[in-house]
Scaffold this active site. Sequence first.
Site, PDB file in Angstrom:
ATOM      1  N   ASP A  50       0.880  -1.183   0.000  1.00  0.00           N
ATOM      2  CA  ASP A  50       0.000   0.000   0.000  1.00  0.00           C
ATOM      3  C   ASP A  50       0.912   1.226   0.000  1.00  0.00           C
ATOM      4  O   ASP A  50       2.113   1.124   0.241  1.00  0.00           O
ATOM      5  CB  ASP A  50      -0.891  -0.026   1.266  1.00  0.00           C
ATOM      6  CG  ASP A  50      -1.784   1.210   1.384  1.00  0.00           C
ATOM      7  OD1 ASP A  50      -2.327   1.656   0.360  1.00  0.00           O
ATOM      8  OD2 ASP A  50      -1.926   1.742   2.505  1.00  0.00           O
ATOM      9  N   SER A  51       0.318   2.389  -0.216  1.00  0.00           N
ATOM     10  CA  SER A  51       1.088   3.633  -0.111  1.00  0.00           C
ATOM     11  C   SER A  51       1.551   3.865   1.328  1.00  0.00           C
ATOM     12  O   SER A  51       2.411   4.696   1.570  1.00  0.00           O
ATOM     13  CB  SER A  51       0.218   4.817  -0.525  1.00  0.00           C
ATOM     14  OG  SER A  51      -0.866   4.945   0.381  1.00  0.00           O
ATOM     15  N   CYS A  66      -4.467  -1.394  -1.940  1.00  0.00           N
ATOM     16  CA  CYS A  66      -4.587   0.057  -2.118  1.00  0.00           C
ATOM     17  C   CYS A  66      -5.498   0.285  -3.315  1.00  0.00           C
ATOM     18  O   CYS A  66      -5.194  -0.190  -4.419  1.00  0.00           O
ATOM     19  CB  CYS A  66      -3.193   0.631  -2.395  1.00  0.00           C
ATOM     20  SG  CYS A  66      -3.186   2.380  -2.789  1.00  0.00           S
ATOM     21  N   GLU A 108      -1.987   7.703   9.020  1.00  0.00           N
ATOM     22  CA  GLU A 108      -0.529   7.560   9.084  1.00  0.00           C
ATOM     23  C   GLU A 108       0.028   8.138  10.391  1.00  0.00           C
ATOM     24  O   GLU A 108       1.017   7.669  10.913  1.00  0.00           O
ATOM     25  CB  GLU A 108       0.144   8.238   7.873  1.00  0.00           C
ATOM     26  CG  GLU A 108      -0.087   7.515   6.556  1.00  0.00           C
ATOM     27  CD  GLU A 108       0.517   6.104   6.505  1.00  0.00           C
ATOM     28  OE1 GLU A 108       1.660   5.923   6.938  1.00  0.00           O
ATOM     29  OE2 GLU A 108      -0.182   5.175   6.032  1.00  0.00           O
ATOM     30  N   CYS A 140     -11.013   3.315   0.164  1.00  0.00           N
ATOM     31  CA  CYS A 140      -9.571   3.485   0.387  1.00  0.00           C
ATOM     32  C   CYS A 140      -9.231   2.652   1.604  1.00  0.00           C
ATOM     33  O   CYS A 140      -9.968   2.670   2.606  1.00  0.00           O
ATOM     34  CB  CYS A 140      -9.243   4.956   0.639  1.00  0.00           C
ATOM     35  SG  CYS A 140      -7.561   5.248   1.252  1.00  0.00           S
ATOM     36  N   HIS A 151      -7.094   2.901   3.868  1.00  0.00           N
ATOM     37  CA  HIS A 151      -6.797   3.597   5.127  1.00  0.00           C
ATOM     38  C   HIS A 151      -8.071   3.841   5.948  1.00  0.00           C
ATOM     39  O   HIS A 151      -8.023   3.953   7.162  1.00  0.00           O
ATOM     40  CB  HIS A 151      -6.145   4.958   4.856  1.00  0.00           C
ATOM     41  CG  HIS A 151      -4.675   4.897   4.571  1.00  0.00           C
ATOM     42  ND1 HIS A 151      -4.166   4.494   3.355  1.00  0.00           N
ATOM     43  CD2 HIS A 151      -3.597   5.207   5.347  1.00  0.00           C
ATOM     44  CE1 HIS A 151      -2.838   4.562   3.394  1.00  0.00           C
ATOM     45  NE2 HIS A 151      -2.467   4.996   4.586  1.00  0.00           N
TER      46      HIS A 151
HETATM   47  N1  DGL Z   1      -4.677   3.210   0.942  1.00  0.00           N
HETATM   48  C1  DGL Z   1      -4.848   3.921  -0.265  1.00  0.00           C
HETATM   49  C2  DGL Z   1      -6.018   3.545  -1.076  1.00  0.00           C
HETATM   50  O1  DGL Z   1      -6.610   2.525  -0.820  1.00  0.00           O
HETATM   51  C3  DGL Z   1      -3.964   4.997  -0.565  1.00  0.00           C
HETATM   52  C4  DGL Z   1      -4.361   6.352  -0.293  1.00  0.00           C
HETATM   53  C5  DGL Z   1      -3.310   7.353  -0.641  1.00  0.00           C
HETATM   54  O2  DGL Z   1      -2.119   7.056  -0.503  1.00  0.00           O
HETATM   55  O3  DGL Z   1      -3.701   8.449  -1.032  1.00  0.00           O
HETATM   56  O4  DGL Z   1      -6.411   4.223  -1.985  1.00  0.00           O
END
Ligand code: DGL
Length: 250
Positions: free
Chosen positions: A6-7, A69, A148, A180, A182
């Site tokens: 993931d990011s 992600c 984060e 998302c 997160h």
């Molecule tokens: N966890 C991410 C997603 O599902 C990334 C969000 C991001 O880095 O902007 O889209």
Amino acid sequence: MIGIFDSGSGGMSVFKEIVRLLPEEKYVYFSDNAHCPYGEKTAAYIQDRARHIAALLIGKGCRIIVVACNTATAAAIRTLREEFPETPFIGMEPAVKPAALGTKTGVIGVLATAGTLKGSKYLNTRGLYQDDVRIVEHVGEGFVELVEKGIFSGPEAEETVGKSLRPLLEEGADTIVLGCTHYPFLRDTIQSIAGDDVRIIDPAPAVARQTRKIMIERELCDPSGYGIEILSSGDPASVSRIYDLVKPEP
Ligand code: DGL
């Protein structure tokens, strides 16, 4: 070995569901937090990152990779499948279908990043349901940064979440899709603002079932005992903090 990336730490919400179904596997998790957030980056930038991370995970022995992600799935999963044809890639699906089937008001709200909302995968899914239900969207502005930082509740979380969530509620949405990875960490805050009558849908359990299905079909299972290696391109503190919340009981 299962690779997940993931990011940042958001993909841990997907890892949590996968490890429930596959508790005896070995995992490598990569948080690309030096390049987080992905939400506003170009598709070409995300494809470069995804290519680099996939090569690293495959080099470590991962035989399947979960792109945990939504933004990276939208921008890069096709590239990954073309460039690493031996490796199955599991991506995130926007959970519009279960939301559309369950809504009573006929309005569903989708929270996601800008990259996900303009991706063809999401737009195609949306197109399938927009005649039956009204779909309203909002970028979860600042949500990734909160997670984060390890802030899931309290005044700062409520203020940030409220700004993006309220417009969807005001449109009459009774179902909120978390687009998302997160965002599930903010689920309690989202629920408290939306109220108990609003249903929140996280696609992670479905993605975990799909991962297990593909592993069985391709004979990739190796239940030789749980283990995980966590890697990050930036400060490892955030991802280890979130791992502590989701790690399986010993
Ligand atoms: N966890 C991410 C997603 O599902 C990334 C969000 C991001 O880095 O902007 O889209």
